[in-house]
Design an enzyme around this catalytic site. Structure first.
Site, PDB file in Angstrom:
ATOM      1  N   GLY A  41     108.683  59.048 -42.488  1.00  0.00           N
ATOM      2  CA  GLY A  41     109.481  59.389 -41.307  1.00  0.00           C
ATOM      3  C   GLY A  41     109.303  60.795 -40.765  1.00  0.00           C
ATOM      4  O   GLY A  41     109.413  61.012 -39.568  1.00  0.00           O
ATOM      5  N   GLU A  95     112.688  66.643 -43.727  1.00  0.00           N
ATOM      6  CA  GLU A  95     113.130  65.246 -43.691  1.00  0.00           C
ATOM      7  C   GLU A  95     113.463  64.865 -42.248  1.00  0.00           C
ATOM      8  O   GLU A  95     113.955  65.699 -41.483  1.00  0.00           O
ATOM      9  CB  GLU A  95     114.364  65.116 -44.605  1.00  0.00           C
ATOM     10  CG  GLU A  95     114.963  63.745 -44.724  1.00  0.00           C
ATOM     11  CD  GLU A  95     114.031  62.686 -45.314  1.00  0.00           C
ATOM     12  OE1 GLU A  95     113.054  62.353 -44.626  1.00  0.00           O
ATOM     13  OE2 GLU A  95     114.311  62.180 -46.407  1.00  0.00           O
ATOM     14  N   ASP A  96     113.183  63.625 -41.870  1.00  0.00           N
ATOM     15  CA  ASP A  96     113.503  63.206 -40.500  1.00  0.00           C
ATOM     16  C   ASP A  96     114.994  62.925 -40.337  1.00  0.00           C
ATOM     17  O   ASP A  96     115.605  63.318 -39.347  1.00  0.00           O
ATOM     18  CB  ASP A  96     112.668  61.988 -40.073  1.00  0.00           C
ATOM     19  CG  ASP A  96     112.800  60.830 -41.047  1.00  0.00           C
ATOM     20  OD1 ASP A  96     112.875  61.072 -42.267  1.00  0.00           O
ATOM     21  OD2 ASP A  96     112.843  59.671 -40.602  1.00  0.00           O
ATOM     22  N   ASP A  99     120.871  60.399 -44.294  1.00  0.00           N
ATOM     23  CA  ASP A  99     121.877  59.363 -44.068  1.00  0.00           C
ATOM     24  C   ASP A  99     122.832  59.394 -45.272  1.00  0.00           C
ATOM     25  O   ASP A  99     123.745  60.221 -45.327  1.00  0.00           O
ATOM     26  CB  ASP A  99     121.115  58.043 -43.924  1.00  0.00           C
ATOM     27  CG  ASP A  99     121.970  56.886 -43.491  1.00  0.00           C
ATOM     28  OD1 ASP A  99     123.161  56.873 -43.791  1.00  0.00           O
ATOM     29  OD2 ASP A  99     121.450  55.954 -42.867  1.00  0.00           O
ATOM     30  N   THR A 100     122.618  58.535 -46.270  1.00  0.00           N
ATOM     31  CA  THR A 100     123.466  58.595 -47.472  1.00  0.00           C
ATOM     32  C   THR A 100     123.193  59.872 -48.272  1.00  0.00           C
ATOM     33  O   THR A 100     124.030  60.317 -49.054  1.00  0.00           O
ATOM     34  CB  THR A 100     123.211  57.384 -48.390  1.00  0.00           C
ATOM     35  OG1 THR A 100     121.857  57.431 -48.851  1.00  0.00           O
ATOM     36  CG2 THR A 100     123.467  56.078 -47.669  1.00  0.00           C
ATOM     37  N   GLY A 101     122.001  60.421 -48.110  1.00  0.00           N
ATOM     38  CA  GLY A 101     121.610  61.609 -48.886  1.00  0.00           C
ATOM     39  C   GLY A 101     120.922  61.252 -50.195  1.00  0.00           C
ATOM     40  O   GLY A 101     120.466  62.144 -50.919  1.00  0.00           O
ATOM     41  N   THR A 103     117.983  59.722 -50.883  1.00  0.00           N
ATOM     42  CA  THR A 103     116.555  60.054 -50.955  1.00  0.00           C
ATOM     43  C   THR A 103     116.348  61.546 -51.193  1.00  0.00           C
ATOM     44  O   THR A 103     115.638  61.966 -52.107  1.00  0.00           O
ATOM     45  CB  THR A 103     115.846  59.651 -49.635  1.00  0.00           C
ATOM     46  OG1 THR A 103     116.119  58.279 -49.370  1.00  0.00           O
ATOM     47  CG2 THR A 103     114.347  59.870 -49.721  1.00  0.00           C
ATOM     48  N   LEU A 104     117.001  62.345 -50.354  1.00  0.00           N
ATOM     49  CA  LEU A 104     116.836  63.794 -50.426  1.00  0.00           C
ATOM     50  C   LEU A 104     117.336  64.341 -51.761  1.00  0.00           C
ATOM     51  O   LEU A 104     116.704  65.215 -52.369  1.00  0.00           O
ATOM     52  CB  LEU A 104     117.617  64.417 -49.266  1.00  0.00           C
ATOM     53  CG  LEU A 104     117.179  65.772 -48.775  1.00  0.00           C
ATOM     54  CD1 LEU A 104     115.680  65.879 -48.628  1.00  0.00           C
ATOM     55  CD2 LEU A 104     117.865  66.063 -47.450  1.00  0.00           C
ATOM     56  N   LYS A 127     123.145  62.414 -40.251  1.00  0.00           N
ATOM     57  CA  LYS A 127     124.148  61.364 -40.011  1.00  0.00           C
ATOM     58  C   LYS A 127     125.254  61.558 -41.050  1.00  0.00           C
ATOM     59  O   LYS A 127     125.373  60.808 -42.012  1.00  0.00           O
ATOM     60  CB  LYS A 127     123.482  59.995 -40.170  1.00  0.00           C
ATOM     61  CG  LYS A 127     124.078  58.926 -39.301  1.00  0.00           C
ATOM     62  CD  LYS A 127     123.538  57.568 -39.691  1.00  0.00           C
ATOM     63  CE  LYS A 127     122.386  57.119 -38.856  1.00  0.00           C
ATOM     64  NZ  LYS A 127     122.025  55.703 -39.148  1.00  0.00           N
ATOM     65  N   PHE A 148     121.689  53.409 -35.409  1.00  0.00           N
ATOM     66  CA  PHE A 148     120.341  53.297 -35.974  1.00  0.00           C
ATOM     67  C   PHE A 148     119.345  53.876 -34.973  1.00  0.00           C
ATOM     68  O   PHE A 148     119.266  53.431 -33.835  1.00  0.00           O
ATOM     69  CB  PHE A 148     120.012  51.841 -36.297  1.00  0.00           C
ATOM     70  CG  PHE A 148     118.838  51.716 -37.223  1.00  0.00           C
ATOM     71  CD1 PHE A 148     119.015  51.748 -38.595  1.00  0.00           C
ATOM     72  CD2 PHE A 148     117.546  51.597 -36.720  1.00  0.00           C
ATOM     73  CE1 PHE A 148     117.925  51.665 -39.464  1.00  0.00           C
ATOM     74  CE2 PHE A 148     116.450  51.508 -37.566  1.00  0.00           C
ATOM     75  CZ  PHE A 148     116.649  51.543 -38.955  1.00  0.00           C
ATOM     76  N   ASP A 155     111.582  54.712 -37.887  1.00  0.00           N
ATOM     77  CA  ASP A 155     111.123  53.346 -37.658  1.00  0.00           C
ATOM     78  C   ASP A 155     112.219  52.291 -37.791  1.00  0.00           C
ATOM     79  O   ASP A 155     113.268  52.523 -38.387  1.00  0.00           O
ATOM     80  CB  ASP A 155     110.058  52.998 -38.705  1.00  0.00           C
ATOM     81  CG  ASP A 155     110.668  52.804 -40.096  1.00  0.00           C
ATOM     82  OD1 ASP A 155     111.417  53.696 -40.539  1.00  0.00           O
ATOM     83  OD2 ASP A 155     110.420  51.746 -40.718  1.00  0.00           O
ATOM     84  N   ARG A 161     107.582  54.275 -34.574  1.00  0.00           N
ATOM     85  CA  ARG A 161     107.439  55.663 -35.046  1.00  0.00           C
ATOM     86  C   ARG A 161     106.740  56.534 -34.005  1.00  0.00           C
ATOM     87  O   ARG A 161     106.905  57.749 -33.989  1.00  0.00           O
ATOM     88  CB  ARG A 161     106.619  55.705 -36.335  1.00  0.00           C
ATOM     89  CG  ARG A 161     107.284  55.050 -37.530  1.00  0.00           C
ATOM     90  CD  ARG A 161     106.524  55.416 -38.801  1.00  0.00           C
ATOM     91  NE  ARG A 161     106.850  54.563 -39.933  1.00  0.00           N
ATOM     92  CZ  ARG A 161     107.850  54.787 -40.786  1.00  0.00           C
ATOM     93  NH1 ARG A 161     108.643  55.821 -40.623  1.00  0.00           N
ATOM     94  NH2 ARG A 161     108.054  53.980 -41.807  1.00  0.00           N
TER      95      ARG A 161
HETATM   96  C1  PRP Z   1     114.427  57.012 -44.395  1.00  0.00           C
HETATM   97  C2  PRP Z   1     114.353  58.477 -43.957  1.00  0.00           C
HETATM   98  C3  PRP Z   1     114.864  59.228 -45.160  1.00  0.00           C
HETATM   99  C4  PRP Z   1     115.847  58.276 -45.774  1.00  0.00           C
HETATM  100  C5  PRP Z   1     117.236  58.678 -45.399  1.00  0.00           C
HETATM  101  O1  PRP Z   1     113.267  56.703 -45.113  1.00  0.00           O
HETATM  102  O2  PRP Z   1     113.046  58.844 -43.607  1.00  0.00           O
HETATM  103  O3  PRP Z   1     113.838  59.528 -46.075  1.00  0.00           O
HETATM  104  O4  PRP Z   1     115.557  56.961 -45.261  1.00  0.00           O
HETATM  105  O5  PRP Z   1     118.179  57.806 -45.935  1.00  0.00           O
HETATM  106  P1  PRP Z   1     119.181  58.221 -47.099  1.00  0.00           P
HETATM  107  O6  PRP Z   1     119.752  59.559 -46.765  1.00  0.00           O
HETATM  108  O7  PRP Z   1     120.220  57.130 -47.031  1.00  0.00           O
HETATM  109  O8  PRP Z   1     118.434  58.220 -48.397  1.00  0.00           O
HETATM  110  P2  PRP Z   1     112.771  55.198 -45.323  1.00  0.00           P
HETATM  111  O9  PRP Z   1     113.270  54.659 -46.625  1.00  0.00           O
HETATM  112  O10 PRP Z   1     113.115  54.385 -44.120  1.00  0.00           O
HETATM  113  O11 PRP Z   1     111.208  55.406 -45.464  1.00  0.00           O
HETATM  114  P3  PRP Z   1     110.212  55.993 -44.336  1.00  0.00           P
HETATM  115  O12 PRP Z   1     110.439  57.498 -44.253  1.00  0.00           O
HETATM  116  O13 PRP Z   1     108.867  55.653 -44.863  1.00  0.00           O
HETATM  117  O14 PRP Z   1     110.532  55.309 -43.029  1.00  0.00           O
END
Ligand code: PRP
Length: 176
Positions: A41, A95-96, A99-101, A103-104, A127, A148, A155, A161
């Site tokens: 992203g 990071e793009d 959301d929930t945080g 991944t980060l 978000k 969304f 995406d 994208r």
């Molecule tokens: C999306 C976005 C962040 C993550 C945010 O990635 O790019 O990495 O979700 O969500 P979170 O805060 O709830 O974790 P995605 O899983 O869609 O993969 P992508 O970057 O390859 O599109």
């Protein structure tokens, strides 16, 4: 389908990206950065951002995902990890969207174990109302409501994208 007007236009995004890049350049004057976008992203945001950062930098990439179409799975899959040595470096994670945080937070914790000199986080979209894990964000592009968003790297099912602007996406009944 893409709904209504852009959430943020090309010009709005480019202006904000330059402001963030200026802030980063000021904060790291005299230092070198290791910039790490989280793919996929963040690819477009990061490429505009680094073109506007004025301190020396090197780049690496992390690829991770947690989303299946419009839903967070809550589980992070790491597809590709950093190759640069992170120890004692000034790391800027890009990071793009936060959301929930989840991944980060996962990536931040992993990188902190490698003992960087500093670790700053730059997110284009925040978000905040969806946050489940509290992650410190140092640079934020725009705070957005719980809609969304696609475009500018973001995406739906790996589509949209390439849009140069950010738009709200709504699933049509025949869209899988
Ligand atoms: C999306 C976005 C962040 C993550 C945010 O990635 O790019 O990495 O979700 O969500 P979170 O805060 O709830 O974790 P995605 O899983 O869609 O993969 P992508 O970057 O390859 O599109």
């Amino acid at each position: 389908m893409i709904t209504g007007k852009p959430l943020y236009t090309v010009n709005q995004i480019q202006d904000r990206v330059k402001e963030i890049a200026d802030a980063i350049s000021d904060d790291f004057k005299g230092e070198e950065l290791l910039v790490i976008p989280i793919l996929k992203g963040a690819f477009m945001f990061a490429s505009d951002l680094v073109r506007n950062i004025k301190v020396p930098l090197k780049m690496d990439f992390i690829m991770a995902s947690s989303y299946l179409k419009t839903d967070s799975t809550g589980e992070v899959t790491l597809h590709c990890d950093v190759r640069e040595n992170v120890m004692d470096r000034n790391v800027l994670l890009v990071e793009d969207i936060v959301d929930t945080g989840v991944t980060l937070n996962y990536i931040r914790e992993r990188l902190l174990q490698k003992r960087p000199r500093s670790l700053k986080i730059c997110g284009l979209l925040d978000k905040r109302e969806r946050r489940e894990v509290d992650v410190p964000l140092d640079y934020i592009g725009f705070e957005i409501p719980d809609v969304f968003v696609v475009g500018y790297g973001l995406d739906y099912d790996n589509k949209y994208r390439n849009l140069p602007y950010l738009a709200v996406f709504k699933k049509e009944s025949d869209e899988r």
